[in-house]
Design a protein around this motif. Structure first.
Motif, PDB file in Angstrom:
ATOM      1  N   ALA A  74       0.828  -1.208   0.000  1.00 43.12           N
ATOM      2  CA  ALA A  74       0.000   0.000   0.000  1.00 43.12           C
ATOM      3  C   ALA A  74       0.865   1.262   0.000  1.00 43.12           C
ATOM      4  N   ALA A  75       1.973   1.231   0.732  1.00 42.84           N
ATOM      5  CA  ALA A  75       2.870   2.390   0.745  1.00 42.84           C
ATOM      6  C   ALA A  75       3.480   2.608  -0.640  1.00 42.84           C
ATOM      7  N   TRP A  76       3.795   1.513  -1.326  1.00 41.28           N
ATOM      8  CA  TRP A  76       4.334   1.615  -2.690  1.00 41.28           C
ATOM      9  C   TRP A  76       3.299   2.229  -3.638  1.00 41.28           C
ATOM     10  N   LEU A  77       2.030   1.837  -3.481  1.00 41.32           N
ATOM     11  CA  LEU A  77       0.969   2.414  -4.300  1.00 41.32           C
ATOM     12  C   LEU A  77       0.776   3.898  -3.987  1.00 41.32           C
ATOM     13  N   ALA A  78       0.826   4.245  -2.694  1.00 42.45           N
ATOM     14  CA  ALA A  78       0.592   5.641  -2.292  1.00 42.45           C
ATOM     15  C   ALA A  78       1.637   6.573  -2.883  1.00 42.45           C
ATOM     16  N   ARG A  79       2.861   6.091  -3.039  1.00 42.93           N
ATOM     17  CA  ARG A  79       3.911   6.934  -3.617  1.00 42.93           C
ATOM     18  C   ARG A  79       3.658   7.238  -5.086  1.00 42.93           C
ATOM     19  N   ARG A  80       2.745   6.507  -5.700  1.00 43.27           N
ATOM     20  CA  ARG A  80       2.411   6.718  -7.110  1.00 43.27           C
ATOM     21  C   ARG A  80       1.132   7.527  -7.287  1.00 43.27           C
ATOM     22  N   VAL A  81       0.601   8.044  -6.188  1.00 46.40           N
ATOM     23  CA  VAL A  81      -0.600   8.881  -6.242  1.00 46.40           C
ATOM     24  C   VAL A  81      -0.188  10.348  -6.121  1.00 46.40           C
ATOM     25  N   PRO A  82      -0.437  11.171  -7.138  1.00 44.19           N
ATOM     26  CA  PRO A  82      -0.060  12.597  -7.071  1.00 44.19           C
ATOM     27  C   PRO A  82      -0.780  13.298  -5.926  1.00 44.19           C
ATOM     28  N   GLY A  83      -0.043  14.071  -5.168  1.00 47.03           N
ATOM     29  CA  GLY A  83      -0.629  14.851  -4.092  1.00 47.03           C
ATOM     30  C   GLY A  83      -1.074  14.046  -2.894  1.00 47.03           C
ATOM     31  N   ALA A  84      -0.569  12.836  -2.741  1.00 48.09           N
ATOM     32  CA  ALA A  84      -0.957  12.003  -1.601  1.00 48.09           C
ATOM     33  C   ALA A  84      -0.417  12.599  -0.304  1.00 48.09           C
ATOM     34  N   PRO A  85      -1.234  12.674   0.746  1.00 50.28           N
ATOM     35  CA  PRO A  85      -0.748  13.205   2.031  1.00 50.28           C
ATOM     36  C   PRO A  85       0.401  12.367   2.577  1.00 50.28           C
ATOM     37  N   GLY A 216     -11.028  13.079   4.034  1.00 55.74           N
ATOM     38  CA  GLY A 216     -11.717  13.185   2.749  1.00 55.74           C
ATOM     39  C   GLY A 216     -10.834  13.651   1.613  1.00 55.74           C
ATOM     40  N   ALA A 217      -9.540  13.422   1.721  1.00 53.03           N
ATOM     41  CA  ALA A 217      -8.621  13.878   0.677  1.00 53.03           C
ATOM     42  C   ALA A 217      -8.948  13.210  -0.658  1.00 53.03           C
ATOM     43  N   GLU A 218      -8.831  13.995  -1.743  1.00 50.40           N
ATOM     44  CA  GLU A 218      -9.112  13.456  -3.078  1.00 50.40           C
ATOM     45  C   GLU A 218      -8.145  12.334  -3.450  1.00 50.40           C
ATOM     46  N   ALA A 219      -6.952  12.393  -2.877  1.00 50.43           N
ATOM     47  CA  ALA A 219      -5.968  11.352  -3.169  1.00 50.43           C
ATOM     48  C   ALA A 219      -6.454   9.980  -2.697  1.00 50.43           C
ATOM     49  N   GLY A 220      -7.382   9.968  -1.732  1.00 50.93           N
ATOM     50  CA  GLY A 220      -7.899   8.703  -1.220  1.00 50.93           C
ATOM     51  C   GLY A 220      -8.608   7.906  -2.297  1.00 50.93           C
ATOM     52  N   ALA A 222      -8.149   8.209  -5.485  1.00 52.63           N
ATOM     53  CA  ALA A 222      -7.147   7.800  -6.477  1.00 52.63           C
ATOM     54  C   ALA A 222      -6.387   6.569  -6.002  1.00 52.63           C
ATOM     55  N   LEU A 223      -6.055   6.527  -4.703  1.00 54.83           N
ATOM     56  CA  LEU A 223      -5.344   5.363  -4.154  1.00 54.83           C
ATOM     57  C   LEU A 223      -6.214   4.123  -4.212  1.00 54.83           C
ATOM     58  N   LEU A 224      -7.491   4.263  -3.852  1.00 54.40           N
ATOM     59  CA  LEU A 224      -8.391   3.118  -3.886  1.00 54.40           C
ATOM     60  C   LEU A 224      -8.579   2.619  -5.324  1.00 54.40           C
ATOM     61  N   GLY A 225      -8.644   3.539  -6.267  1.00 54.88           N
ATOM     62  CA  GLY A 225      -8.780   3.140  -7.670  1.00 54.88           C
ATOM     63  C   GLY A 225      -7.537   2.430  -8.178  1.00 54.88           C
ATOM     64  N   LEU A 226      -6.354   2.938  -7.783  1.00 51.37           N
ATOM     65  CA  LEU A 226      -5.103   2.290  -8.190  1.00 51.37           C
ATOM     66  C   LEU A 226      -5.013   0.890  -7.607  1.00 51.37           C
ATOM     67  N   TYR A 227      -5.387   0.769  -6.328  1.00 56.06           N
ATOM     68  CA  TYR A 227      -5.380  -0.560  -5.699  1.00 56.06           C
ATOM     69  C   TYR A 227      -6.335  -1.508  -6.422  1.00 56.06           C
ATOM     70  N   ALA A 228      -7.515  -1.009  -6.789  1.00 57.76           N
ATOM     71  CA  ALA A 228      -8.517  -1.857  -7.440  1.00 57.76           C
ATOM     72  C   ALA A 228      -7.993  -2.416  -8.761  1.00 57.76           C
ATOM     73  N   ARG A 229      -7.251  -1.609  -9.502  1.00 61.11           N
ATOM     74  CA  ARG A 229      -6.713  -2.081 -10.786  1.00 61.11           C
ATOM     75  C   ARG A 229      -5.657  -3.165 -10.578  1.00 61.11           C
ATOM     76  N   VAL A 230      -4.794  -2.962  -9.599  1.00 64.79           N
ATOM     77  CA  VAL A 230      -3.763  -3.974  -9.324  1.00 64.79           C
ATOM     78  C   VAL A 230      -4.401  -5.223  -8.720  1.00 64.79           C
ATOM     79  N   ALA A 231      -5.418  -5.037  -7.871  1.00 61.45           N
ATOM     80  CA  ALA A 231      -6.083  -6.171  -7.237  1.00 61.45           C
ATOM     81  C   ALA A 231      -6.749  -7.079  -8.266  1.00 61.45           C
ATOM     82  N   ALA A 232      -7.214  -6.505  -9.368  1.00 60.95           N
ATOM     83  CA  ALA A 232      -7.825  -7.323 -10.419  1.00 60.95           C
ATOM     84  C   ALA A 232      -6.798  -8.291 -11.008  1.00 60.95           C
ATOM     85  N   VAL A 233      -5.564  -7.809 -11.170  1.00 56.03           N
ATOM     86  CA  VAL A 233      -4.490  -8.676 -11.671  1.00 56.03           C
ATOM     87  C   VAL A 233      -4.147  -9.741 -10.633  1.00 56.03           C
ATOM     88  N   LEU A 234      -4.090  -9.335  -9.366  1.00 59.54           N
ATOM     89  CA  LEU A 234      -3.796 -10.288  -8.294  1.00 59.54           C
ATOM     90  C   LEU A 234      -4.864 -11.374  -8.228  1.00 59.54           C
TER      91      LEU A 234
END
Length: 328
Positions: A74-85, A216-220, A222-234
Motif C-alpha cells: 500500500a505504501a508503494w501504491l501511495a507513492r504513485r498517487v499525485p498529491g498524496a498526504p 476526505g482527501a481526493e488522493a484517497g 485515487a489510491l483506492l482506484g489504483l489498488y482496485a486495478r492492481v487487485a484485479a491482476v492479483l
C-alpha cells in the motif's frame, strides 16, 4: 465541579466497533479450530493429531504475513498517487511479526515431536529440526519472522520484504514434499498464490487504514482506484494458480466427487464460494468508485471485502491441516 455521565449515543460508536472486532476475532478462531472436525465428518478420513490447533497457528502465521506485506504494498501504491498526504497510519508490522514468531515457534514444536502435539517441553527435540526438510523450513520461518520484526523496527522498514519473502518460499516448499509428483512446479504455483493473496488481503486492509487517516482527501479515491486495478491482476493470478493446483491434486474427472466426499474438497469448495463473494464485493466497490458522486462511498463494500478475506485466510489455514486428497 459536576460530573456528566456519557450518553448512550456517545458510547455506541466505540462500543459497537469493539463488539464487532470481538465477534470477528471469535469467528476467526472458531473456523480453524472446529473446521477440520466438521470437514472430516462422514468422510472416513483421519486428521493429524491437533489439526484444529495447527490450523489456528497457521491462520495466525498467514495473517502475520499478510499485514506487513500489505503495508509495504500500500505504501508503494501511495507513492504513485499525485498529491498524496504524507500522513500514514501507525504500522502494525512489529506486532504482526511477533504474532508470526509465536505461531512459527508453535508449528516448529509440532515438527520437532514428529508432527505430534508435544505434551511437555521434554518431548521437543530441537536438534532434530536440523535433520529433516520440514524441520529446516520450520526454523527458516521462525528466523524470518524474528528478522522481519527487527526490520520493521529499524529505520528501513522496507527491508522486511526479504524475510517475508523467505516465509512465503518456506510455506510453498512445505506444502509440496519431495515425494509428491513435480514438487517444484507445485511449490512455484503455491508461491505465486501465497504472495498474491498476501498483497491482496494486506494491501486492502492498509489502503483502508490510509484512507481513514487521510480523511476526505481526493488522493484517497485515487489510491483506492489504483489498488482496485492492481487487485484485479492479483485476483486473476490467484484464480489461475488455485485452479491449476487443484487439478494437480484432483484430476478433472474426480474434482466434482472429491469436492463433496473429501474433507479437503469440502473446505476447498467453501473457499471458492467465499472468494466468489469477495469478487462480487470488489466489483461493487469498483462500480461505486467509478460512478458514485462520492467515490469514497466505495469504502463500505471494501470493508466488507476485508472481513470476507479474513475468513478466506482462516479457511485456507484449515486446508493445510487436512489430509491431501487421493489422486485417483
Amino acid at each position: 465541579m459536576s460530573l456528566t455521565r456519557p450518553t448512550a449515543d456517545a458510547l455506541r460508536p466505540g462500543t459497537g466497533r469493539a463488539v464487532a472486532v470481538l465477534v470477528l476475532v471469535a469467528v476467526a478462531a472458531l473456523i480453524p479450530l472446529l473446521g477440520p472436525r466438521v470437514a472430516l465428518d462422514g468422510t472416513g478420513e483421519a486428521a493429524a493429531p491437533g489439526a484444529g490447533g495447527i490450523a489456528v497457528l497457521r491462520t495466525v502465521l498467514f495473517a502475520a504475513l499478510c499485514i506487513p506485506a500489505g503495508e509495504l504494498f500500500a505504501a508503494w501504491l501511495a507513492r504513485r498517487v499525485p498529491g498524496a498526504p504524507a500522513a500514514a497510519p501507525r504500522s502494525w508490522a512489529p506486532y504482526a511479526a511477533a504474532a508470526g514468531l509465536v505461531a512459527a515457534l508453535g508449528l516448529a514444536s509440532v515438527v520437532a515431536t514428529g508432527n505430534l502435539v508435544p505434551g511437555s517441553l521434554a518431548d521437543i527435540d530441537v536438534g532434530g529440526l536440523y535433520e529433516n526438510r520440514d524441520g529446516k523450513l520450520a526454523l527458516l520461518e521462525v528466523n524470518a519472522f524474528a528478522a522481519a520484526g527487527l526490520c520493521a523496527l529499524s529505520r528501513r522498514p522496507a527491508t522486511q520484504a526479504w524475510p517475508l519473502a523467505a516465509v512465503a518460499v518456506a510455506e510453498a516448499l512445505r506444502a509440496h514434499p519431495t515425494t509428491e509428483h513435480s514438487p517444484l512446479a507445485g511449490s512455484g504455483l503455491t508461491l505465486v498464490h501465497v504472495v498474491c493473496a498476501a498483497l491482496w488481503v494486506g494491501g486492502l486492509l492498509h489502503v483502508l487504514r490510509m484512507l481513514r487517516r487521510w480523511g476526505g482527501a481526493e488522493a484517497g479515491a485515487a489510491l483506492l482506484g489504483l489498488y482496485a486495478r492492481v487487485a484485479a491482476v492479483l485476483l486473476a493470478a490467484i484464480t489461475a494458480t488455485g485452479v491449476w493446483s487443484t487439478l494437480r491434486r484432483m484430476p478433472p474427472d474426480t474434482v466434482l466427487e472429491q469436492l463433496t466426499t473429501t474433507a479437503y474438497g469440502r473446505v476447498l469448495l467453501a473457499k471458492v464460494l467465499l472468494v466468489a463473494v469477495v469478487a462480487v464485493l470488489a466489483l461493487v466497490s469498483r462500480v461505486r468508485l467509478a460512478r458514485a458522486s462520492d467515490p469514497l462511498s466505495a469504502c463500505s463494500p471494501a470493508r466488507a471485502e476485508v472481513v470476507a478475506l479474513g475468513v478466506v485466510v482462516a479457511v485456507s489455514a484449515v486446508l493445510t491441516a487436512l489430509p491431501v486428497p487421493i489422486r485417483w
